[in-house]
Structure formats: structure tokens, C-alpha cells
Design an enzyme around this catalytic site. Structure first.
Site, PDB file in Angstrom:
ATOM      1  CB  SER A  32      -0.916   0.131   1.176  1.00 51.81           C
ATOM      2  OG  SER A  32      -1.510   1.336   1.363  1.00 51.81           O
ATOM      3  CE1 TYR A  36      -4.015  -2.243   5.550  1.00 50.93           C
ATOM      4  CE2 TYR A  36      -3.206  -0.105   4.835  1.00 50.93           C
ATOM      5  CZ  TYR A  36      -3.735  -1.360   4.502  1.00 50.93           C
ATOM      6  OH  TYR A  36      -3.974  -1.674   3.202  1.00 50.93           O
TER       7      TYR A  36
END
Ligand SMILES: NC(=O)c1ccc[n+]([C@@H]2O[C@H](COP(=O)([O-])OP(=O)(O)OC[C@H]3O[C@@H](n4cnc5c(N)ncnc54)[C@H](O)[C@@H]3O)[C@@H](O)[C@H]2O)c1
Length: 254
Positions: A137, A150
């Protein structure tokens, strides 16, 4: 684009980009093994698609992953492509999350990717061909308030994939480390702490990410930044980290 009779294993195939990749690849002629904990999601992905096979799987279970990879190879044939898309993204300030949740995010997003890679990559390297596509990501480059757990998991995916690539380049397998900005999928609904940064960044279409993966693989480019926002964020982090944090504090009011 033809993937006639290629065998593709996709984790996280019960939703979002994993589902879309599975459906696109089936349409392009591939035989797709879709793995996910969400069995209902897998059924939906495979509805009316005879080239799709569902493999219910928790990617954190190393033994189950090894068993599934062996089953896929036995039932569908040698795996030509692995796409590691399974992940979760519960947001929250780190001190509002307990250690169990932070560890769980790492377990699924990073350790799950490791489990599947370790089970499937050796045979691809031995055959001297195949694609390994790991979903990281832009959060794997750019730390942000509310995304600490995350972020840590995606930083780990980036590091793992980058080193893996450099240790195995020139062995016939193509590698992609996918680093999108927010993408319009159900994953964003997990941002329950409502980080304001997501309001400032309208999500891009999942199709755009999948197209970027193919073009980057074809050009031999490891890091897939599918749009200008992702590329810009990467440069911000590298060259202007103070400015990046100032913006983050202003946006979230922390
Ligand atoms: N959507 C975004 O904004 C965005 C942005 C950048 C990167 N990504 C990454 O792209 C990938 C795909 O995300 P998405 O947006 O399609 O998400 P999604 O939530 O739509 O799909 C993720 C899938 O992973 C599955 N999953 C969760 N835990 C699992 C486990 N333990 N074992 C097996 N499957 C499990 C879920 O059931 C779900 O079907 C993820 O790695 C995500 O981190 C997403």
C-alpha cells in the site's frame, strides 16, 4: 491480454481487488484458485465462472496455506501467478488499540503474505517462470495518524518483497509490490476511527490498480504506484517528512 490455461492463486479473492482480479483473469482464460476466509464472498466471486475454484483459507495458518498450495497445484496444475491480496485495515490511534489487534493486523497482512509466498514461490523459481504480486500500500511507505498498525504491516510487506526480488532477480520470476493510495473497495469501511485524511483522498478505481500491475510487470518494474497521488506521497515521505507530519497533524487535529 490472454492468460489461457494459466493457473493463478489469489488470496483475498472474496472481495475488492482480489475478487476483481479473479474475475478478470477467469475472463482472460486463466484457471483461478481463490482463497479467502470469507466463503460467502468466494461463492459470489465465482458465481457462473467455471474457471474459478474456491479454497476457503485463513492465510495466518501456515500449515493450511502449504496444504492449499499443494492442493491447487494438484487440482489445477503448476501455479503461474500468486497474488497476495488478503488483508484487514482496522484504523485507530495506537494507544486505543490493544496489542492483540495490532498483532493480528501484522499476522494477516504481513505473515499471511509470507506464508503464501514461502509455500508457492520455490516451485515457481525452480520452473524459472511465474509472477509474484504482493499487495502492500502507499501506507507501506507513508506513515499516518490512525494507521500505525496497518502501516507497520505494509512497511513489512514492502521490505520483504523488495529484498525477495533482489535476492531472486534474473531467475525468471517477475515480482510486483503494489502500493496504491485509497481504492474504492470494502476495505475502506474498516476505517472505523474515521481518519480525516481519507476524506481528502478520493479513492481510485480498483481497475486502475489492476491495470497498473500488468503494465509494471511487463516493464519489469517492482514498485507499482498506480497514480500520481501514490507517487507524490512516496516522494513526500522521502524528501519532506517534516512537512508530511505537519500536514497529518493539521488534518487530524492531533
Ligand atoms: N482498498 C484500499 O484502499 C487499499 C489501498 C492500498 C492497498 N490495499 C491493499 O490491497 C489488498 C486488497 O484489498 P481490498 O481493498 O481488495 O480489500 P477487501 O477488504 O475488499 O478484501 C480483502 C479480503 O481479504 C480477506 N481476508 C481477510 N483476512 C483474511 C485471512 N486471515 N485469510 C484469508 N483472507 C482474509 C477478506 O475476507 C477480504 O475478502 C490488501 O492487501 C489491501 O491492504 C487496499
Amino acid at each position: 491480454m490472454s492468460f489461457e490455461d494459466q493457473v493463478v492463486l489469489i488470496t483475498g479473492a472474496g472481495s475488492g481487488m482480489g475478487r476483481l482480479a479473479a474475475q478478470r483473469l477467469c475472463a482472460a482464460g486463466a484457471r483461478v484458485a481463490g482463497a479467502d476466509v470469507n466463503e460467502e464472498g468466494l461463492r459470489e466471486t465465482g458465481r457462473d465462472r467455471e474457471r474459478f475454484r474456491a479454497f476457503p483459507l485463513d492465510v495466518t495458518d501456515e500449515r493450511a496455506v502449504a496444504r492449499t498450495v499443494a492442493e491447487v497445484e494438484q487440482e489445477l496444475g503448476p501455479i503461474d501467478r500468486v497474488m497476495n491480496a488478503a488483508a484487514i485495515m482496522p484504523t485507530g490511534l495506537l494507544m486505543d488499540q490493544d496489542a492483540g489487534l495490532v498483532n493480528r493486523i501484522m499476522d494477516i497482512n504481513y505473515c499471511g503474505t509470507v506464508n503464501v509466498t514461502m509455500a508457492a514461490l520455490p516451485a515457481m523459481l525452480a520452473r524459472g517462470r511465474g509472477d509474484l504480486v504482493n499487495f502492500a500500500s502507499i501506507a507501506g511507505w507513508l506513515p499516518a495518524l490512525h494507521f500505525g498498525a496497518y502501516n507497520a504491516s505494509k512497511f513489512a510487506v514492502v521490505a520483504f518483497t523488495e529484498v525477495l526480488y533482489h535476492e531472486n532477480r534474473n531467475r525468471g520470476v517477475r515480482f510486483a509490490c503494489v502500493c496504491p493510495p485509497p481504492v474504492a473497495t470494502p476495505l475502506l469501511d474498516q476505517a472505523k476511527s474515521q481518519p480525516k485524511v481519507l476524506e481528502d483522498l478520493p479513492p481510485i478505481a480498483p481497475e486502475k490498480v489492476l491495470d497498473a500491475i500488468e503494465s509494471h510487470l511487463d516493464r519489469g518494474k517492482l514498485m507499482v504506484f498506480p497514480d500520481r497521488v501514490a507517487k507524490l506521497s512516496y516522494h513526500m515521505r522521502r524528501f519532506l517528512p517534516g512537512l508530511m507530519w505537519a500536514g497529518g497533524h493539521r488534518t487530524e487535529g492531533i
